[in-house]
Write a protein that holds these residues in place. Structure first.
Motif, PDB file in Angstrom:
ATOM      1  N   VAL A  10       1.327  -1.410  -0.094  1.00  0.00           N
ATOM      2  CA  VAL A  10       0.092   0.516  -0.249  1.00  0.00           C
ATOM      3  C   VAL A  10       0.744   0.876  -0.155  1.00  0.00           C
ATOM      4  O   VAL A  10       0.778   2.183  -0.648  1.00  0.00           O
ATOM      5  N   LEU A  11       1.866   0.933   0.865  1.00  0.00           N
ATOM      6  CA  LEU A  11       3.038   2.468   0.559  1.00  0.00           C
ATOM      7  C   LEU A  11       3.980   2.444  -0.314  1.00  0.00           C
ATOM      8  O   LEU A  11       4.298   3.661  -0.604  1.00  0.00           O
ATOM      9  N   SER A  12       4.113   1.505  -0.856  1.00  0.00           N
ATOM     10  CA  SER A  12       5.184   1.074  -1.749  1.00  0.00           C
ATOM     11  C   SER A  12       5.604   3.089  -3.052  1.00  0.00           C
ATOM     12  O   SER A  12       6.094   3.071  -3.677  1.00  0.00           O
ATOM     13  N   ASP A  13       3.895   3.997  -3.478  1.00  0.00           N
ATOM     14  CA  ASP A  13       3.662   4.542  -4.645  1.00  0.00           C
ATOM     15  C   ASP A  13       4.146   5.390  -3.471  1.00  0.00           C
ATOM     16  O   ASP A  13       3.793   6.676  -4.635  1.00  0.00           O
ATOM     17  N   ILE A  14       3.857   5.927  -2.099  1.00  0.00           N
ATOM     18  CA  ILE A  14       4.135   7.333  -1.105  1.00  0.00           C
ATOM     19  C   ILE A  14       5.526   7.610  -1.207  1.00  0.00           C
ATOM     20  O   ILE A  14       6.509   6.463  -0.773  1.00  0.00           O
ATOM     21  N   GLU A  15       5.864   8.650  -1.423  1.00  0.00           N
ATOM     22  CA  GLU A  15       6.759   8.867  -1.159  1.00  0.00           C
ATOM     23  C   GLU A  15       7.134   9.694   0.211  1.00  0.00           C
ATOM     24  O   GLU A  15       6.170   9.628   1.347  1.00  0.00           O
ATOM     25  N   ASP A  16       8.912   9.536   1.063  1.00  0.00           N
ATOM     26  CA  ASP A  16       7.994   9.024   2.769  1.00  0.00           C
ATOM     27  C   ASP A  16       8.385  10.443   3.055  1.00  0.00           C
ATOM     28  O   ASP A  16       7.752  10.912   3.727  1.00  0.00           O
ATOM     29  N   VAL A  17       8.584  11.796   2.517  1.00  0.00           N
ATOM     30  CA  VAL A  17       7.935  12.909   3.018  1.00  0.00           C
ATOM     31  C   VAL A  17       6.644  13.688   2.904  1.00  0.00           C
ATOM     32  O   VAL A  17       6.194  14.224   3.614  1.00  0.00           O
ATOM     33  N   ASN A  18       5.580  12.749   2.987  1.00  0.00           N
ATOM     34  CA  ASN A  18       4.291  12.586   2.539  1.00  0.00           C
ATOM     35  C   ASN A  18       4.365  11.173   3.539  1.00  0.00           C
ATOM     36  O   ASN A  18       2.348  11.685   3.673  1.00  0.00           O
ATOM     37  N   LEU A  19       4.598  10.381   4.220  1.00  0.00           N
ATOM     38  CA  LEU A  19       4.687   9.775   5.422  1.00  0.00           C
ATOM     39  C   LEU A  19       4.346  10.506   6.558  1.00  0.00           C
ATOM     40  O   LEU A  19       5.189  10.952   6.903  1.00  0.00           O
ATOM     41  N   TYR A  20       3.701  10.614   7.614  1.00  0.00           N
ATOM     42  CA  TYR A  20       4.157  11.252   9.311  1.00  0.00           C
ATOM     43  C   TYR A  20       3.465  10.210   9.801  1.00  0.00           C
ATOM     44  O   TYR A  20       2.519   9.188  10.247  1.00  0.00           O
ATOM     45  N   ASN A  21       3.404  10.770  11.271  1.00  0.00           N
ATOM     46  CA  ASN A  21       3.317   9.590  12.552  1.00  0.00           C
ATOM     47  C   ASN A  21       3.301  10.879  13.934  1.00  0.00           C
ATOM     48  O   ASN A  21       4.265  12.160  13.694  1.00  0.00           O
ATOM     49  N   TYR A  22       2.308  10.728  14.498  1.00  0.00           N
ATOM     50  CA  TYR A  22       2.077  11.926  15.151  1.00  0.00           C
ATOM     51  C   TYR A  22       1.975  10.928  16.836  1.00  0.00           C
ATOM     52  O   TYR A  22       1.652  10.433  17.091  1.00  0.00           O
ATOM     53  N   ASP A  23       2.332  11.487  17.913  1.00  0.00           N
ATOM     54  CA  ASP A  23       2.592  11.337  19.086  1.00  0.00           C
ATOM     55  C   ASP A  23       1.699  12.947  20.272  1.00  0.00           C
ATOM     56  O   ASP A  23       2.470  13.345  20.136  1.00  0.00           O
ATOM     57  N   GLY A  62       6.343  14.175  13.255  1.00  0.00           N
ATOM     58  CA  GLY A  62       7.412  14.333  12.237  1.00  0.00           C
ATOM     59  C   GLY A  62       7.261  13.332  10.557  1.00  0.00           C
ATOM     60  O   GLY A  62       6.050  12.281  10.883  1.00  0.00           O
ATOM     61  N   SER A  63       7.696  13.083   9.574  1.00  0.00           N
ATOM     62  CA  SER A  63       7.682  12.696   8.465  1.00  0.00           C
ATOM     63  C   SER A  63       9.031  11.261   8.598  1.00  0.00           C
ATOM     64  O   SER A  63       9.818  11.345   9.417  1.00  0.00           O
ATOM     65  N   ALA A  64       7.970  10.219   7.533  1.00  0.00           N
ATOM     66  CA  ALA A  64       9.614   9.153   8.102  1.00  0.00           C
ATOM     67  C   ALA A  64      10.686   9.757   6.862  1.00  0.00           C
ATOM     68  O   ALA A  64      11.334   8.661   7.509  1.00  0.00           O
ATOM     69  N   ASN A  65      10.768  10.877   5.871  1.00  0.00           N
ATOM     70  CA  ASN A  65      12.286  11.173   5.876  1.00  0.00           C
ATOM     71  C   ASN A  65      13.256  12.275   6.676  1.00  0.00           C
ATOM     72  O   ASN A  65      14.207  12.291   7.026  1.00  0.00           O
TER      73      ASN A  65
END
Length: 83
Positions: A10-23, A62-65
């Motif tokens: 599912v995440l293979s086509d999404i760039e790291d800059v567009n993946l975020y995690n929140y805590d 923060g983002s995945a990158n």
């Protein structure tokens, strides 16, 4: 293991800059005593807390990158407004 295979697909086509995690975490200004004194026969321990303490929420994202957004601190409101 199927979860990781599915999420990778599912995440293979999404760039790291567009993946975020929140805590989010809650912080109080006076954590108080670390020990509770109870009877040996007590089946459940309940902590009675002083309601004069102030709690804040601290949120970090923060983002995945590796890019971090500015942290957000939420304080107790001085006034409560109805919408």
């Amino acid at each position: 293991m199927s979860f990781y295979n599915n999420i990778r697909e599912v995440l293979s086509d999404i760039e790291d800059v567009n993946l975020y995690n929140y805590d989010e975490t809650n912080i109080q200004d006076d954590p108080g005593a670390k020990k509770d004194v109870v009877s040996r026969r007590a089946k459940r321990v309940e902590r009675v807390q002083n309601h004069s303490r102030t709690f804040m929420s601290l949120m970090v994202c923060g983002s995945a990158n590796g890019d971090l957004l500015l942290p957000m601190v939420v304080h107790k409101a001085q006034n409560l407004y109805e919408i």
